[in-house]
Motif scaffolding. Structure first.
Motif, PDB file in Angstrom:
ATOM      1  N   ASP A 154      -5.044  -0.694  -3.231  1.00 49.52           N
ATOM      2  CA  ASP A 154      -4.626  -0.364  -1.863  1.00 49.52           C
ATOM      3  C   ASP A 154      -5.780  -0.578  -0.884  1.00 49.52           C
ATOM      4  O   ASP A 154      -5.568  -1.054   0.240  1.00 49.52           O
ATOM      5  N   GLY A 155      -6.986  -0.220  -1.305  1.00 47.31           N
ATOM      6  CA  GLY A 155      -8.147  -0.447  -0.447  1.00 47.31           C
ATOM      7  C   GLY A 155      -8.336  -1.921  -0.164  1.00 47.31           C
ATOM      8  O   GLY A 155      -8.656  -2.325   0.957  1.00 47.31           O
ATOM      9  N   SER A 177       0.841  -1.193   0.000  1.00 45.45           N
ATOM     10  CA  SER A 177       0.000   0.000   0.000  1.00 45.45           C
ATOM     11  C   SER A 177       0.876   1.243   0.000  1.00 45.45           C
ATOM     12  O   SER A 177       1.891   1.296   0.696  1.00 45.45           O
ATOM     13  N   ARG A 183      -8.894   7.072  -2.668  1.00 43.31           N
ATOM     14  CA  ARG A 183      -8.569   6.466  -1.367  1.00 43.31           C
ATOM     15  C   ARG A 183      -9.520   6.975  -0.289  1.00 43.31           C
ATOM     16  O   ARG A 183     -10.058   6.202   0.502  1.00 43.31           O
ATOM     17  N   ALA A 237      -5.833   2.998  -6.076  1.00 45.49           N
ATOM     18  CA  ALA A 237      -6.598   3.163  -4.831  1.00 45.49           C
ATOM     19  C   ALA A 237      -7.460   1.929  -4.557  1.00 45.49           C
ATOM     20  O   ALA A 237      -7.621   1.515  -3.409  1.00 45.49           O
TER      21      ALA A 237
END
Lengths: 173, 127
Positions: free
Chosen positions: A63-64, A21, B29, A60
């Protein structure tokens, strides 16, 4: 030989990569393994243009996933809501899945394809802009299937009876 | 399993323009974290989407759409959802996990280097 054993070797040989991440490094709740092609696409710096915005969205999403964020998951490829974040693809028995990046809203989004290597461990091998896949979705799935065979030979993707054998922190849609 | 070195984000510096892609990443994010917060709170509360819709005076379809994916919610929407679910309000804090150095140097960070701790951007505060 198990998937994990093969993965260790592939990662050690840098044929596949365990993603970190961007914000939490390798302190993650789930594991995301990616192909060199995906790693190149989602590694910063992100371009200062529309393409960069879309790739930032894909990163994203990844990473989530790693950080254990909530996922909406569709098990039926024919009845998935347009907003599903992760969906099975045909043929279901082959155990391949589509990562569905549906933002930015003014774009068709991105799809990445792969399979689970175990609970909370996803192996993403291919990706494409949704508009370039068009109606050739089955071909995109065939590509990931061929990639899987290149890496894992006869070893099949992880298979479970229920979604909670694949993931924590999800809701089925 | 060894972890591959990857490029990292670094903090904005000086008057350097932040790329659209980087802003896109950070926005996505934060949308995900807000979504994760609300859906976890909803699961923990045990109330249904139908009950939530009634509390908010909205149709169930509208609430279902809101909760179907991480969307670009207005702050008011996040506030309404959290309060309606559990009487919670968002608590904000600025998180600062990025290295203040160029990405090219950051990629060389050894795994043995002490890791920075992180906190969630927004957490619910029980009201």
């Amino acid at each position: 030989m198990s998937i994990v054993t093969i993965l260790f070797q592939l990662v050690n040989d840098e044929r596949l990569h365990e993603l970190q991440s961007l914000f939490t490094g390798d302190e993650t709740a789930r594991t995301m393994i990616v192909s060199p092609d995906i790693l190149a696409a989602v590694s910063p710096p992100f371009p200062d243009n529309e393409e960069g915005r879309r790739l930032g969205e894909l990163r994203a999403w990844l990473d989530g996933f790693m950080e254990g964020c909530e996922l909406s998951v569709a098990e039926d490829p024919d009845r998935k809501p347009p907003d599903a974040m992760l969906a099975r693809v045909h043929p279901v028995a082959d155990e391949f899945w589509s990562i569905r990046v549906t933002e930015p809203e003014d774009t068709p989004g991105i799809r990445a394809f792969g399979a689970f290597g175990g609970k909370d461990m996803f192996i993403a091998l291919t990706w494409e802009r949704r508009e370039l896949i068009g109606d050739q979705f089955n071909e995109a799935v065939s590509e990931v299937r061929a990639n899987w065979r290149d890496y894992f030979r006869s070893e099949r993707p992880f298979s479970g009876d229920h979604l909670d054998e694949y993931l924590t922190n999800f809701h089925a849609v | 399993m060894s972890t591959s070195r990857t490029s990292t984000l670094s903090k904005p510096t000086g008057s350097d323009k932040i790329s659209v892609g980087t802003l896109g990443y950070v926005r996505a994010r934060n949308r995900q974290r807000a979504y994760d917060l609300v859906v976890r709170e909803l699961k923990n509360s045990g109330i249904t989407q139908a009950e939530l819709a009634r509390r908010l005076g909205k149709g169930q379809d509208a609430v279902s759409r809101l909760l179907s994916r991480p969307g670009n919610w207005e702050l008011d929407t996040l506030s309404d959802l959290l309060f309606a679910i559990s009487g919670s309000v968002p608590r904000f804090s600025a998180d600062d996990p990025l290295p203040a150095r160029p990405a090219s140097a950051a990629t060389l960070r050894a795994k043995s280097e002490p890791k920075k701790t992180t906190t969630r951007t927004v957490v619910p505060e029980k009201g």
